[in-house]
Design a protein around this motif. Structure first.
Motif, PDB file in Angstrom:
ATOM      1  N   LEU A 162       0.458  -0.990   0.099  1.00 40.58           N
ATOM      2  CA  LEU A 162      -0.057   0.091  -0.187  1.00 40.58           C
ATOM      3  C   LEU A 162       0.839   1.691   0.305  1.00 40.58           C
ATOM      4  O   LEU A 162       2.381   1.549   0.718  1.00 40.58           O
ATOM      5  N   SER A 163       0.391   1.797  -0.581  1.00 35.30           N
ATOM      6  CA  SER A 163       1.097   3.332  -0.571  1.00 35.30           C
ATOM      7  C   SER A 163       1.482   3.938   0.850  1.00 35.30           C
ATOM      8  O   SER A 163       0.480   3.919   2.135  1.00 35.30           O
ATOM      9  N   GLY A 164       1.341   5.350   1.546  1.00 37.37           N
ATOM     10  CA  GLY A 164       1.930   5.729   2.335  1.00 37.37           C
ATOM     11  C   GLY A 164       0.688   6.433   3.279  1.00 37.37           C
ATOM     12  O   GLY A 164       0.219   6.180   4.856  1.00 37.37           O
ATOM     13  N   GLY A 165      -0.147   7.065   2.111  1.00 36.41           N
ATOM     14  CA  GLY A 165      -0.952   7.289   3.028  1.00 36.41           C
ATOM     15  C   GLY A 165      -2.318   6.289   2.567  1.00 36.41           C
ATOM     16  O   GLY A 165      -2.950   6.427   3.685  1.00 36.41           O
ATOM     17  N   GLU A 166      -2.533   4.867   1.998  1.00 37.32           N
ATOM     18  CA  GLU A 166      -2.936   4.304   1.750  1.00 37.32           C
ATOM     19  C   GLU A 166      -2.550   3.888   3.617  1.00 37.32           C
ATOM     20  O   GLU A 166      -3.795   3.081   4.637  1.00 37.32           O
ATOM     21  N   GLN A 167      -1.757   2.993   3.900  1.00 37.08           N
ATOM     22  CA  GLN A 167      -1.586   2.509   5.288  1.00 37.08           C
ATOM     23  C   GLN A 167      -1.484   3.363   6.278  1.00 37.08           C
ATOM     24  O   GLN A 167      -2.268   2.984   7.721  1.00 37.08           O
ATOM     25  N   GLN A 168      -1.632   4.639   6.391  1.00 42.64           N
ATOM     26  CA  GLN A 168      -1.368   6.054   6.915  1.00 42.64           C
ATOM     27  C   GLN A 168      -3.808   5.631   7.424  1.00 42.64           C
ATOM     28  O   GLN A 168      -4.040   5.627   8.904  1.00 42.64           O
ATOM     29  N   ARG A 169      -3.999   5.329   6.848  1.00 43.12           N
ATOM     30  CA  ARG A 169      -5.210   5.629   6.815  1.00 43.12           C
ATOM     31  C   ARG A 169      -5.905   3.942   7.480  1.00 43.12           C
ATOM     32  O   ARG A 169      -7.084   4.033   8.562  1.00 43.12           O
ATOM     33  N   ILE A 170      -5.721   2.577   6.909  1.00 41.20           N
ATOM     34  CA  ILE A 170      -6.305   1.399   7.560  1.00 41.20           C
ATOM     35  C   ILE A 170      -5.197   2.029   8.746  1.00 41.20           C
ATOM     36  O   ILE A 170      -6.146   1.064   9.760  1.00 41.20           O
ATOM     37  N   ALA A 171      -4.572   2.427   9.476  1.00 35.02           N
ATOM     38  CA  ALA A 171      -3.674   2.911  11.046  1.00 35.02           C
ATOM     39  C   ALA A 171      -4.640   3.203  11.662  1.00 35.02           C
ATOM     40  O   ALA A 171      -5.342   2.852  12.746  1.00 35.02           O
ATOM     41  N   LEU A 172      -5.176   4.256  10.732  1.00 35.30           N
ATOM     42  CA  LEU A 172      -6.122   5.531  11.970  1.00 35.30           C
ATOM     43  C   LEU A 172      -7.243   4.415  11.360  1.00 35.30           C
ATOM     44  O   LEU A 172      -8.660   4.226  12.516  1.00 35.30           O
ATOM     45  N   ALA A 173      -8.483   3.974  11.066  1.00 33.62           N
ATOM     46  CA  ALA A 173      -9.056   2.852  10.790  1.00 33.62           C
ATOM     47  C   ALA A 173      -9.195   1.687  11.901  1.00 33.62           C
ATOM     48  O   ALA A 173      -9.580   1.672  12.974  1.00 33.62           O
ATOM     49  N   ARG A 174      -7.908   1.607  11.966  1.00 29.23           N
ATOM     50  CA  ARG A 174      -7.684   0.880  13.091  1.00 29.23           C
ATOM     51  C   ARG A 174      -7.590   1.396  14.367  1.00 29.23           C
ATOM     52  O   ARG A 174      -8.438  -0.168  14.941  1.00 29.23           O
ATOM     53  N   THR A 175      -7.611   2.152  15.139  1.00 29.87           N
ATOM     54  CA  THR A 175      -6.976   2.856  15.760  1.00 29.87           C
ATOM     55  C   THR A 175      -8.817   3.722  15.880  1.00 29.87           C
ATOM     56  O   THR A 175      -9.413   2.972  17.703  1.00 29.87           O
ATOM     57  N   LEU A 176      -9.045   3.429  15.186  1.00 24.00           N
ATOM     58  CA  LEU A 176     -10.420   3.660  15.659  1.00 24.00           C
ATOM     59  C   LEU A 176     -11.522   2.845  15.817  1.00 24.00           C
ATOM     60  O   LEU A 176     -12.512   2.827  16.858  1.00 24.00           O
ATOM     61  N   LEU A 177     -11.913   1.676  15.737  1.00 25.68           N
ATOM     62  CA  LEU A 177     -11.815   0.763  16.789  1.00 25.68           C
ATOM     63  C   LEU A 177     -11.443   0.157  18.154  1.00 25.68           C
ATOM     64  O   LEU A 177     -12.764  -0.188  18.432  1.00 25.68           O
TER      65      LEU A 177
END
Ligand SMILES: Nc1ncnc2c1ncn2[C@@H]1O[C@H](COP(=O)(O)OP(=O)(O)OP(=O)(O)O)[C@@H](O)[C@H]1O
Ligand SMILES: [Mg+2]
Length: 244
Positions: A162-177
């Motif tokens: 994944l691109s850096g920005g995509e990784q960031q957004r997955i990390a953000l989704a993970r943390t929101l869970l």
């Protein structure tokens, strides 16, 4: 070595329910002096974070921004001064319980080899499909649907497919869970191109008012989201600007 590590063992959270951050997080006169450092990383700093506000911390490299974020997130204890969440001192078991309510997105998110779904499940194994979908939408990560196997696509070591920005957004989704009360973004977009930055900014804008947000950035669109901008220099607050 065993004795030394035992001596600094953290108390269990015990029966303490984590504070919710319904009113404010207050750092009073906090000081941090790292071993061997020529001067304190933070020197008698006072800062109040109101619940559901967005605060940006700016300042030169080494001014103490990440140190302050680590204190607010319960990762570090101050050498002097106190930290309170809704009037409850962050110490002992409370500090550990509080960490479960803090989402910390750093510059280089840590993703694992596995599918998007497996990465998200680490944060909250019991989250159902609806919850997962909400987190992805809230994190502007709906691009996941376009991956070859959707949410079950394997993203490679550290998420390198994944691109850096995509990784960031997955990390953000993970943390929101994890249903956080405080979201800390430390230089979360500094390595991203402007399109990726824009998608993170959009995600954060949609979260504003729902939880308390602490943004650390040197400049740019993330800082522009803040209600208040606080500038640090050499471990001290040198200016505060209310934006809204
Ligand atoms: N674990 C540590 N051990 C020793 N010194 C540290 C440690 N972490 C930070 N420091 C020192 O504390 C000071 C503040 O560091 P901090 O990481 O908070 O700065 P920062 O404002 O986040 O900088 P940057 O913009 O480069 O991320 C610096 O002088 C740094 O060298
Ligand atoms: Mg830093």
């Amino acid at each position: 070595m065993l004795d030394r590590t035992e001596a600094v063992r953290e108390p269990e959270p015990g029966q303490n329910p984590p504070p919710e951050l319904k009113r404010e997080l207050v750092l009073s006169n906090v000081g941090v002096h790292f071993n061997g450092g020529p001067r304190p990383a933070l020197d008698g700093t006072n800062l109040t974070l109101s619940a559901r506000s967005t605060l940006a911390l700016v300042g030169a490299s080494g001014s103490g921004k990440s140190t302050l974020a680590d204190l607010a997130g319960g990762l570090l204890s101050p050498d002097s001064g106190t930290i309170e969440v809704d009037g409850i001192p962050l110490s002992g078991g409370v500090q550990r319980a509080w960490r479960a309510k803090v989402a910390y997105v750093q510059q280089e998110p840590l993703l694992f080899h596995g599918s998007v779904r497996e990465n998200l499940a680490r944060a909250n194994p019991s989250a159902d499909e609806k919850r997962i979908r909400c987190a992805l939408v809230d994190a502007s990560a709906a691009f996941v649907d376009q991956l070859p196997q959707g949410i079950d696509t394997v993203i490679g070591d550290g998420g390198r497919r994944l691109s850096g920005g995509e990784q960031q957004r997955i990390a953000l989704a993970r943390t929101l869970l994890r249903d956080p009360s405080l979201l800390i973004l430390d230089e979360a977009t500094s390595a991203l191109d402007s399109a990726s930055e824009a998608s993170i900014v959009e995600a954060i804008r949609a979260l504003q008012g729902k939880l308390t947000i602490l943004i650390i950035a040197h400049r740019g669109a993330l800082v522009a989201l803040a209600d208040r901008v606080v500038e640090l220099a050499d471990g001290r607050i040198v200016s505060e600007t209310a934006i809204k």
